[in-house]
Design an enzyme around this catalytic site. Structure first.
Site, PDB file in Angstrom:
ATOM      1  CG  PHE A 113      -1.950  -0.937   1.303  1.00 30.79           C
ATOM      2  CD1 PHE A 113      -3.070  -0.827   0.489  1.00 30.79           C
ATOM      3  CD2 PHE A 113      -1.885  -2.011   2.182  1.00 30.79           C
ATOM      4  CE1 PHE A 113      -4.083  -1.757   0.528  1.00 30.79           C
ATOM      5  CE2 PHE A 113      -2.903  -2.952   2.232  1.00 30.79           C
ATOM      6  CZ  PHE A 113      -4.001  -2.822   1.399  1.00 30.79           C
ATOM      7  CG  ASP A 184      -0.980  -3.825   5.855  1.00 34.93           C
ATOM      8  OD1 ASP A 184      -2.068  -4.392   6.061  1.00 34.93           O
ATOM      9  OD2 ASP A 184      -0.898  -2.629   5.524  1.00 34.93           O
ATOM     10  CE1 TYR A 209     -10.589   0.122   4.973  1.00 37.31           C
ATOM     11  CE2 TYR A 209     -10.115   0.846   7.211  1.00 37.31           C
ATOM     12  CZ  TYR A 209      -9.764   0.770   5.885  1.00 37.31           C
ATOM     13  OH  TYR A 209      -8.592   1.333   5.464  1.00 37.31           O
ATOM     14  CE  LYS A 210      -8.330  -2.446   2.806  1.00 35.60           C
ATOM     15  NZ  LYS A 210      -8.567  -1.912   1.463  1.00 35.60           N
ATOM     16  NE  ARG A 356      -8.988  -2.913  -5.788  1.00 35.25           N
ATOM     17  CZ  ARG A 356      -8.726  -2.538  -4.533  1.00 35.25           C
ATOM     18  NH1 ARG A 356      -7.623  -2.970  -3.932  1.00 35.25           N
ATOM     19  NH2 ARG A 356      -9.546  -1.752  -3.876  1.00 35.25           N
TER      20      ARG A 356
END
Lengths: 397, 397
Positions: A113, A184, A209-210, A356
């Site tokens: 990221f 991560d 939150y994913k 995606r």
């Protein structure tokens, strides 16, 4: 035996939507609004300040961490919830660097990221101790692990391509060279079968939150291996990480174990939604989840490649090298994704050309995959992406 | 003309409770549960990932900051919401220190929140640049401002005694000596008439769960003076502070102005409750609030001193030296506070002997003050604090 039809029923998904963006924001658990209302009205409203004790607010950061620990193969009592992923990356990286004070290289890869790289840059800028952020291609990470490296900071699944790093092999090589690891798990917690303890990971961080479905901006988590838990120094030394927060001592004394990684006052309302989301996970076997995920992503790849020759697979073809998302490259990918979203198939786009699609077994099944491919085939085959209304870019993609 | 009877009606306070602990956790605004439910069901549930654009989630951190700016006398566009107060203290202190790279002293006082001191300790430990945290008595701060000091880090109102520092005078002296100021407004935002711009403050931080009533663990805020806003370096360089967060560049470029102080993904659910709480503030004139606060705290002091000779005033007697709280010392203060709470008067206790009472004009009136004093007088005069059931200490005081 995990009942994925049952978990699907625990989410409130809009009619006519096939939601393949759980890798960005998981959907609303049906029980979350009621749980939140209870915390607001019955706890905050009626207990007021006494809620910290009487409703267990103060202990919730650790309780939620324990529930996440099982999902990522961590030892109980070594995960705590709070802050954002960026903050937790900072804490883990700062603590890890101090374990290798004579080395100056932070090794990461271009598939990480950008935010994790920014956090490392910011930390390096503050420390002024000559650290270097060395960013190599994902396939070159293993070779780049040398005795010069202080910390290996890697996101297990590449947010763009879905490429899955081999945590066990990289951690082993890192340790052989005296390198401390920071993993991560943003795109693996709740998406694959993570085995932190078995892989001997040092630090790990992730968001909720994913795939964990905690809600927009729900708090992050941090894991510190038991062997480091009582010695890692929290750079962000907030009062909730103090050994006795309510003694109001003038000097910081870190709490034993993972609690030292707490910082400020915990986000009680956000934790209420996360608590409801984690109820769904309590019945889920992570090996079964991983098998189901592989079935779904493999089916999607096979079907898309058969139906949409204009799309080029950007994700690894080998299932064991892939997270729970599939990416395809297409020059007009942004417009194609907008055309798809207009037809109820929600994925997302990452520049320059990545479409995606995330597959969360908790609420996505084979019927969804086949229907999504049928719609994608229509968009591609009939050049629907070539319409002007799909080409205007929004602020947030 | 602010209508405090109307604002009182906007809170959902339990029957039989006089809530004098808004300096720890503000009560539930009546509109907050509905606002939260709307964000959860209509936005998160139905818009899913598109909520970031369509529901304005991404812009909310700045929008809420602007609403807070008016309450603390800040220039519009120079306050942003997010993270916790501890994190914002870290950011402000780290940025401020870098503005005085040749000085090594952080000056604070023993009346500061221990948490702010811990954060400074943690930062010093990370930097390894020979910084010193110098903590003097509150009354000695002014004299301790010298050319040796890099940063003056002060909480405007002492959480224990309610003593109010003179922001204007201390900032003036600080600037005369080349010192950068960091003001913690945790006990002043929403409690007094803060004038950041008029006082020429450099950095300020605060929380929203006390007098602003944002809910347990609601996000913090940070202010950076316009003259520093484009140069202050964010030590916590998260993706939301990037100039182009969704470009996913590999290198950090700070956003112009206050937005660079954003770090990670914003807490959308927590911000929903805060948004509802700030609606109440929109109709409030801060000078009127301050006058009302002084009336209430002065009345409380007069009445308690007349009725309870066992209690010793710990707060400044001069109203202009006092925040919106009143503290009394009493050796058995913990037990006395428990006896009060059992009778519906909720204040709190801080070791070793401080009984704290917060007066939030938004929902506390003179009738509450008189009734609270009557109950306190009963507890003290009849030695109700001497009962064993009030002497067992809870984890959170």
């Amino acid at each position: 035996m995990t009942d994925f039809a049952a978990t699907r029923g625990m989410f409130d998904l809009p009619d006519g939507v096939i939601y393949l963006d759980g890798n960005s924001l998981g959907p609303l658990p049906r029980s979350a609004p009621g749980r939140m209302d209870g915390v607001m009205v019955e706890e905050w409203g009626k207990l007021l300040i006494t809620g910290w004790n009487k409703a267990g607010w103060m202990a919730r950061s650790v309780a939620l961490g324990d529930r996440i620990a099982r999902l990522i193969g961590a030892e109980p009592g070594h995960v705590v919830v709070g802050d954002t992923l960026s903050i937790k990356v900072y804490q883990a990286l700062a603590a890890a660097l101090e374990m290798n004070p004579d080395r100056k290289v932070i090794l990461s890869d271009t598939g990480n990221f950008p935010s994790d790289l920014y956090i490392a840059e910011g930390l390096i800028g503050s420390l002024k101790q000559g650290h270097e952020l060395r960013t190599v291609a994902p396939e070159d990470v293993e070779a780049a692990i040398t005795d010069e490296v202080a910390v290996l900071m890697i996101t297990e699944v590449d947010y763009g391509t879905g490429r899955l790093h081999d945590m066990k092999a990289l951690t082993e090589k890192a340790h052989a060279h005296g390198v401390v690891t920071v993993w991560d798990l943003a795109h693996t917690a709740g998406a694959t079968e993570v085995k932190l303890a078995a892989c001997n990971a040092d630090f790990a961080v992730g968001c909720t939150y994913k795939y964990l479905n905690g809600g927009p901006g729900s708090p992050a988590f941090i894991y510190v291996a038991p062997r480091h838990a009582d010695t890692a120094r929290p750079a962000l030394a907030g009062w909730l990480g103090h050994d006795a927060p309510f003694a109001f001592e003038q000097t910081y004394r870190p709490h034993a174990g993972i609690e030292r990684m707490r910082v400020g006052t915990p986000p009680v309302l956000a934790m209420a939604a996360l608590d409801a989301a984690l109820d769904i996970w309590d019945g889920v076997d992570m090996a079964a989840l991983r098998r189901r995920s592989v079935e779904l992503t493999s089916l999607f790849i096979d079907e898309v490649e058969a139906a949409c020759p204009m799309l080029t697979l950007a994700s690894p073809r080998a299932a064991d090298r892939r997270g729970s998302q599939v990416s395809f490259r297409f020059a007009d990918g942004y417009a194609a994704m907008q055309a798809l979203i207009a037809r109820g198939v929600i994925g997302d786009f990452r520049a320059p050309d990545i479409m995606r699609f995330g597959f969360a077994p908790l609420y996505i099944d084979e019927g969804d995959v086949r229907q999504a491919v049928a719609i994608l085939s229509d968009v591609m085959g009939n050049r629907l992406w070539d319409r002007p209304e799909y080409k205007t870019r929004a602020a947030v993609t």
